[in-house]
Structure formats: structure tokens, C-alpha cells
Design a protein around this motif. Sequence first.
Motif: not given
Length: 174
Positions: A78-94
Amino acid sequence: MIKAATFLLLLAFIFLTFADARRIILRLPQSQSHPHPLKSFKVNNATQKNAASCSYTVSIRTSCSSTTYTRDQISLAFGDAYGNQVYAPRLDDPYSRTFERCSTDTFEIYGPCTYQVCYLYLYRSGYDGWKPESVTVYGYYTKSVTFYYNTFIPGDIWYGFDFCNRVASASASS
């Protein structure tokens, strides 16, 4: 005494009615839009490495019409209109029963500080399938924002919402 109580009840009713109407109006643009695939989406790793770190709480509600549970790999950006981005590569945990049907999972994610979050994409890889109902992002420097999915996420493609043009045009007109 009865007139005063009736008057106060009437005021409370009017206040709650307008408060609910405001909430509905604020949700209309997102609820009328549907998530879409984005084939050209790229994770911005440079933003992750070169920016100040902020904390975000992400709450993901899995639909009651989803599969019982998923073993699929789930990623988020997710991020904003100015190019700042947050990335979470793995949220899952079975093993921890993440993303079960009718459940809400909350994650603490660290990434670059953003202005108002205006886009959010999910990525699913696997064979089980998964149907999120909504994803809400809370940040210290931003207002919370909820993205309403309520649809199965296709496999191996970023899928979500981008309201950044609406945010940019709204701030330009004010």
C-alpha cells in the motif's frame, strides 16, 4: 421533564442520523468501486530501504463465504500518491490459523512513512483460494482507510484498489 427528555432523544436521533449519513457518504466512492488486477504493479524496494520507518497496523477481515482456511501465500502493498510504498512480502502463516473464514487478523507492519494511503493491493499465490472482506490500514501520521474487497483474490497477480488520482484531484481543487 418529559418534554426535556423527548427533546434530548430527538437531538440524539438527529445527531446519530447525520453521523451515519456522513459515514455512508465517505464510503460511497470505495464501495462503488471494485478491486482490479494490476499487471504492471512493481514493488518499490528503493522506498523501503531509503526512508524513515513508520509503524502501521493492518486489519484484514476474511469473508464468511471464503474457504475454511488458506495455505496460500498472501502479500500486501500500500502507499500514497507521492510514491511512498509499504510492502509486506508474507502475511500468511498456516500454522497460526491466519485468514480463516469469518476471522479478523491484525498485523503490525513497518515501512517508510507515507502521506494518506490511497492504494492497496493484495497478492495471493497458491491453490486454496481466499476471499477477504476488507482491509483497514491504520497509521500514526495518516487517517485510517478501509478497502472493501468481498471477492476472491485471483492467483499470482496484484489485485486491489488505487484511489490516488481521486486524492490528488481532490487536494488540487481545494
